[in-house]
Design a protein around this motif. Sequence first.
Motif, PDB file in Angstrom:
ATOM      1  N   GLU A 180       0.988  -1.092  -0.119  1.00  0.00           N
ATOM      2  CA  GLU A 180      -0.172  -0.130   0.003  1.00  0.00           C
ATOM      3  C   GLU A 180       0.834   1.115   0.093  1.00  0.00           C
ATOM      4  O   GLU A 180       2.063   1.296   0.671  1.00  0.00           O
ATOM      5  N   ASP A 181       0.444   2.343  -0.674  1.00  0.00           N
ATOM      6  CA  ASP A 181       1.102   3.530  -0.793  1.00  0.00           C
ATOM      7  C   ASP A 181       1.087   4.212   0.523  1.00  0.00           C
ATOM      8  O   ASP A 181       0.040   4.286   1.410  1.00  0.00           O
ATOM      9  N   ARG A 182       2.092   4.876   1.148  1.00  0.00           N
ATOM     10  CA  ARG A 182       2.095   5.627   2.139  1.00  0.00           C
ATOM     11  C   ARG A 182       1.284   6.922   2.041  1.00  0.00           C
ATOM     12  O   ARG A 182       1.054   7.518   1.216  1.00  0.00           O
ATOM     13  N   THR A 183       0.501   7.195   3.399  1.00  0.00           N
ATOM     14  CA  THR A 183      -0.217   8.424   3.365  1.00  0.00           C
ATOM     15  C   THR A 183       0.470   9.516   3.485  1.00  0.00           C
ATOM     16  O   THR A 183       2.114   9.557   3.637  1.00  0.00           O
ATOM     17  N   ILE A 184       0.036  10.830   3.051  1.00  0.00           N
ATOM     18  CA  ILE A 184       0.927  12.109   3.137  1.00  0.00           C
ATOM     19  C   ILE A 184       1.591  12.228   4.535  1.00  0.00           C
ATOM     20  O   ILE A 184       2.674  12.690   4.746  1.00  0.00           O
ATOM     21  N   SER A 185       0.866  11.842   5.545  1.00  0.00           N
ATOM     22  CA  SER A 185       1.499  11.747   7.174  1.00  0.00           C
ATOM     23  C   SER A 185       2.613  11.161   6.990  1.00  0.00           C
ATOM     24  O   SER A 185       3.515  11.373   7.523  1.00  0.00           O
ATOM     25  N   ALA A 186       2.400   9.837   6.584  1.00  0.00           N
ATOM     26  CA  ALA A 186       3.589   8.763   6.649  1.00  0.00           C
ATOM     27  C   ALA A 186       4.735   9.410   5.850  1.00  0.00           C
ATOM     28  O   ALA A 186       5.937   8.969   6.327  1.00  0.00           O
ATOM     29  N   LEU A 187       4.450  10.042   4.558  1.00  0.00           N
ATOM     30  CA  LEU A 187       5.610  10.517   3.917  1.00  0.00           C
ATOM     31  C   LEU A 187       6.321  11.584   4.645  1.00  0.00           C
ATOM     32  O   LEU A 187       7.630  11.431   4.820  1.00  0.00           O
ATOM     33  N   PHE A 188       5.736  12.402   5.404  1.00  0.00           N
ATOM     34  CA  PHE A 188       6.454  13.189   6.221  1.00  0.00           C
ATOM     35  C   PHE A 188       7.095  12.614   7.332  1.00  0.00           C
ATOM     36  O   PHE A 188       8.121  13.417   7.826  1.00  0.00           O
ATOM     37  N   GLY A 225      13.522  20.776  -1.299  1.00  0.00           N
ATOM     38  CA  GLY A 225      14.125  21.754  -0.440  1.00  0.00           C
ATOM     39  C   GLY A 225      13.468  21.902   0.799  1.00  0.00           C
ATOM     40  O   GLY A 225      12.125  21.640   1.041  1.00  0.00           O
ATOM     41  N   ASP A 226      13.975  22.085   2.021  1.00  0.00           N
ATOM     42  CA  ASP A 226      13.610  21.959   3.389  1.00  0.00           C
ATOM     43  C   ASP A 226      12.498  23.327   3.266  1.00  0.00           C
ATOM     44  O   ASP A 226      11.667  22.989   4.396  1.00  0.00           O
ATOM     45  N   ALA A 227      12.702  24.351   2.795  1.00  0.00           N
ATOM     46  CA  ALA A 227      11.617  25.505   3.028  1.00  0.00           C
ATOM     47  C   ALA A 227      10.488  25.278   2.488  1.00  0.00           C
ATOM     48  O   ALA A 227       9.355  25.332   3.256  1.00  0.00           O
ATOM     49  N   LEU A 228      10.354  24.532   1.358  1.00  0.00           N
ATOM     50  CA  LEU A 228       9.081  24.182   0.720  1.00  0.00           C
ATOM     51  C   LEU A 228       8.323  23.186   1.728  1.00  0.00           C
ATOM     52  O   LEU A 228       7.113  23.250   1.776  1.00  0.00           O
ATOM     53  N   ILE A 229       8.879  22.114   1.993  1.00  0.00           N
ATOM     54  CA  ILE A 229       8.474  20.960   2.779  1.00  0.00           C
ATOM     55  C   ILE A 229       8.207  21.366   4.179  1.00  0.00           C
ATOM     56  O   ILE A 229       6.999  21.061   4.718  1.00  0.00           O
ATOM     57  N   ALA A 230       8.845  22.534   4.835  1.00  0.00           N
ATOM     58  CA  ALA A 230       8.248  22.815   5.819  1.00  0.00           C
ATOM     59  C   ALA A 230       6.997  23.605   5.906  1.00  0.00           C
ATOM     60  O   ALA A 230       6.234  23.466   6.909  1.00  0.00           O
ATOM     61  N   ASP A 231       6.826  24.564   4.685  1.00  0.00           N
ATOM     62  CA  ASP A 231       5.754  25.246   4.371  1.00  0.00           C
ATOM     63  C   ASP A 231       4.558  24.276   4.200  1.00  0.00           C
ATOM     64  O   ASP A 231       3.456  24.439   4.965  1.00  0.00           O
ATOM     65  N   LEU A 240      -0.496  19.978   7.468  1.00  0.00           N
ATOM     66  CA  LEU A 240      -0.371  18.734   8.439  1.00  0.00           C
ATOM     67  C   LEU A 240      -0.286  19.313   9.686  1.00  0.00           C
ATOM     68  O   LEU A 240      -0.911  18.467  10.518  1.00  0.00           O
ATOM     69  N   SER A 241       0.667  19.968  10.140  1.00  0.00           N
ATOM     70  CA  SER A 241       0.965  20.181  11.697  1.00  0.00           C
ATOM     71  C   SER A 241       0.163  20.803  12.544  1.00  0.00           C
ATOM     72  O   SER A 241      -0.708  21.681  11.909  1.00  0.00           O
ATOM     73  N   LYS A 242       0.117  20.438  13.771  1.00  0.00           N
ATOM     74  CA  LYS A 242      -0.633  21.231  14.647  1.00  0.00           C
ATOM     75  C   LYS A 242       0.415  21.530  15.769  1.00  0.00           C
ATOM     76  O   LYS A 242       1.459  21.090  16.004  1.00  0.00           O
ATOM     77  N   PRO A 243       0.253  22.902  16.218  1.00  0.00           N
ATOM     78  CA  PRO A 243      -0.797  24.118  15.970  1.00  0.00           C
ATOM     79  C   PRO A 243      -0.385  24.477  14.564  1.00  0.00           C
ATOM     80  O   PRO A 243       0.391  24.709  14.127  1.00  0.00           O
ATOM     81  N   GLY A 244      -1.617  24.723  13.867  1.00  0.00           N
ATOM     82  CA  GLY A 244      -1.543  25.311  12.477  1.00  0.00           C
ATOM     83  C   GLY A 244      -3.023  24.908  11.954  1.00  0.00           C
ATOM     84  O   GLY A 244      -3.771  24.243  12.552  1.00  0.00           O
ATOM     85  N   PRO A 245      -3.129  25.343  10.626  1.00  0.00           N
ATOM     86  CA  PRO A 245      -4.644  25.210  10.232  1.00  0.00           C
ATOM     87  C   PRO A 245      -5.006  23.685   9.893  1.00  0.00           C
ATOM     88  O   PRO A 245      -5.994  23.236   9.712  1.00  0.00           O
ATOM     89  N   SER A 246      -3.878  22.686   9.610  1.00  0.00           N
ATOM     90  CA  SER A 246      -3.983  21.293   9.365  1.00  0.00           C
ATOM     91  C   SER A 246      -5.134  21.239   8.255  1.00  0.00           C
ATOM     92  O   SER A 246      -6.186  20.350   8.640  1.00  0.00           O
ATOM     93  N   LEU A 247      -4.820  21.716   6.979  1.00  0.00           N
ATOM     94  CA  LEU A 247      -6.030  21.828   6.171  1.00  0.00           C
ATOM     95  C   LEU A 247      -6.284  20.411   5.563  1.00  0.00           C
ATOM     96  O   LEU A 247      -7.407  20.120   5.278  1.00  0.00           O
ATOM     97  N   ARG A 248      -5.342  19.569   5.519  1.00  0.00           N
ATOM     98  CA  ARG A 248      -5.388  18.362   4.810  1.00  0.00           C
ATOM     99  C   ARG A 248      -6.465  17.396   5.594  1.00  0.00           C
ATOM    100  O   ARG A 248      -7.532  16.673   5.127  1.00  0.00           O
ATOM    101  N   TYR A 287      -3.779  30.833   1.213  1.00  0.00           N
ATOM    102  CA  TYR A 287      -2.321  30.812   0.961  1.00  0.00           C
ATOM    103  C   TYR A 287      -1.978  29.208   0.450  1.00  0.00           C
ATOM    104  O   TYR A 287      -1.127  28.876  -0.325  1.00  0.00           O
ATOM    105  N   ALA A 288      -2.892  28.180   0.987  1.00  0.00           N
ATOM    106  CA  ALA A 288      -2.620  26.906   0.707  1.00  0.00           C
ATOM    107  C   ALA A 288      -2.771  26.605  -0.748  1.00  0.00           C
ATOM    108  O   ALA A 288      -2.118  26.052  -1.416  1.00  0.00           O
ATOM    109  N   ILE A 289      -3.943  27.182  -1.467  1.00  0.00           N
ATOM    110  CA  ILE A 289      -4.180  27.070  -2.831  1.00  0.00           C
ATOM    111  C   ILE A 289      -3.073  27.607  -3.607  1.00  0.00           C
ATOM    112  O   ILE A 289      -2.462  27.418  -4.443  1.00  0.00           O
ATOM    113  N   TRP A 290      -2.597  28.912  -2.838  1.00  0.00           N
ATOM    114  CA  TRP A 290      -1.581  29.438  -3.882  1.00  0.00           C
ATOM    115  C   TRP A 290      -0.349  28.717  -3.743  1.00  0.00           C
ATOM    116  O   TRP A 290       0.428  28.691  -4.686  1.00  0.00           O
TER     117      TRP A 290
END
Length: 629
Positions: A545-553, A565-571, A577-585, A605-608
């Motif tokens: 089975e494919d890893r979920t996006i959470s498992a990927l991170f 790059g670490d900047a985009l991945i952190a963004d 994903l992360s909390k605290p944060g909007p956790s939109l996924r 911002y997420a769509i952009w």
Amino acid sequence: MTDADLEPVSQEHVQKNLPFWLTATLDDIQAVAFETPIGDCDSSDCGVLSTEFSKATDACKQRNDPASEPDARVFAMLQAVTNFHFRPTDRNAPFGPMMIMGDRRSAMPEDFRGDPIAVLSYAAANSKNPVLRARLADVCWLLERKRFQLGRIAISAYLDVLKGLAEGELKERFGRDEPLLGLAARDVLRRALSIARPIGWESEEAVAARTLLVDIRTLAATQGNPVPAHWFFEMDLDFGISDASTIAGAIEAYLLSGLVEPGSHIIVELWRLAARAFHSAKDEQGKYRCATAAAEALVDEALKHSSAMLGSHWLSEAISEYHGIPGKKDRRTELRHKLIDVQSGIADEMSSFSQPMDLSEIAAEVEQQLDGLDLLDALMIFADLEQSPTPEKLSEDARRSISEHPLAALMGASFHDEDGKVIHKSPGGGFGDGDNLGAVRTAIAQQESIRRSIHAAGQVLVARRYIVERFYVGEDTFHALLRHSPFVPHDVLATYSRGFARFFAGDNLTALYILTPVLENSLKHILKLNGHDVSTFDDARQVQEDRTISALFDQMRPELEQSFGDALIADIDNVFLSKPGPSLRHGVAHGFLNDSSPFGTDAIYAIWLIFRLCCVPIFPQREQIILPT
């Protein structure tokens, strides 16, 4: 568009306080020369008519004369109807609001149910301008299908628009040399055929529309531009007007005629369309022949790129295209070996998405920087309005903030959802303790929330409004743009295009729910291109089975940072994903967002950010991208 053009979405409000553009009566329309504002208008674009009606409405209001009030009401209603967002590919909902801003929006067809239909019907029956007549009759028939005669009027009016374009009486927005091969002709003809199906496929109007499509399709096949050829061949196949084998043969002959310049990616789409037509005609040999040609065109596309990422993307597409074609096993193996060779250069090339461009002035003066650019450059600037901060900078700024405001980090923090449930806890630190990871994470989340809000409200929305006010931005625009992006797998290209088209139309809700799920697919796609295995093996059940996006991170973050790059991945992590944060996924996947969430700055911002991920790899390919005009 002004604030007066936007009305609350709430139907309760509409019932209590009708917007001005819904107040015209049948007596008003019968007493007013309603086409006076567009008497000299020769545009085939309803948006131009809307502008003229808007000017006439304002002029009537400024006179402050009771005798002008009926004129103002009628002109305002016609301005609203001609200002719909036109979506001809959606047969059931071809019109929508031009702009949605939070809980307010511009007019949409459903607003005109009931008494206003009588007003619009009268105008449709008495209109001389074919563009206005087509829009009015179409909307009336759309709302009340029993008015089939208005459906026939709509088809005839759309055909009159095409006739006006052909004879030069009407002008296309972008001024093509052959107006019948332009966007306006494509859209009105598709809409006419969509109405013809339920009205009567053998009716006089339907037969005329079908005949005209065949004529235009034949004309397109004599031109060197493959884009309109694809439009009208596809339309013919979609509506089943010509025999599928005839269409397939005509496409194949066109591609082999030498008219089309080699190297255009639309050639791949035409070969795929020919394969689809041969499949409909039950000609499997023709299907395989055209699918093979599409695959080899993709190989040619891969070999002409110096970028390892782009080359591997197109080679992967070619290998996928060969799937299911008999007798091509050796060729697939050869391409796999070539793919492995090309992929060896990806790690160095894509270790970072940074661009050697100074965007500080663009961020501060968005409209000034966009002024005078064409659509492609405007979209590229839009994608590069902001660069994600590195984890090091985020941590440094957070620790500085904790040192300057130690009381904020002294006590722990709880984060609650709208129901009051605690969804995240951050432990407190020592007095001014910048080394406490919980306090640092909380400070980062707070600072990033502010940064996203400033960027979304001050840059993204300003740039989006500027672009849509000056250019037509539809699904075909993003289809032409994103097919060059290795971040967008071919099998979800239409999905991405629909999502961004809805975003630029102001429909953040649809855009967020379309684009958030496919982000995971694209991340996995890039990891696969880099040679990484994104699946897991269950020893007990013996399944993969494919890893979920959470498992990927969690499990493959170094691989993700190597690719993006670490900047985009952190963004991505901070937004989705992360909390605290909007956790939109999580909110999108489980339906926890409320109706206003997609219009908040985090969602914008997420769509952009997803649009930026799609566009960053194709910045160096600017000269090879051609958008439809």
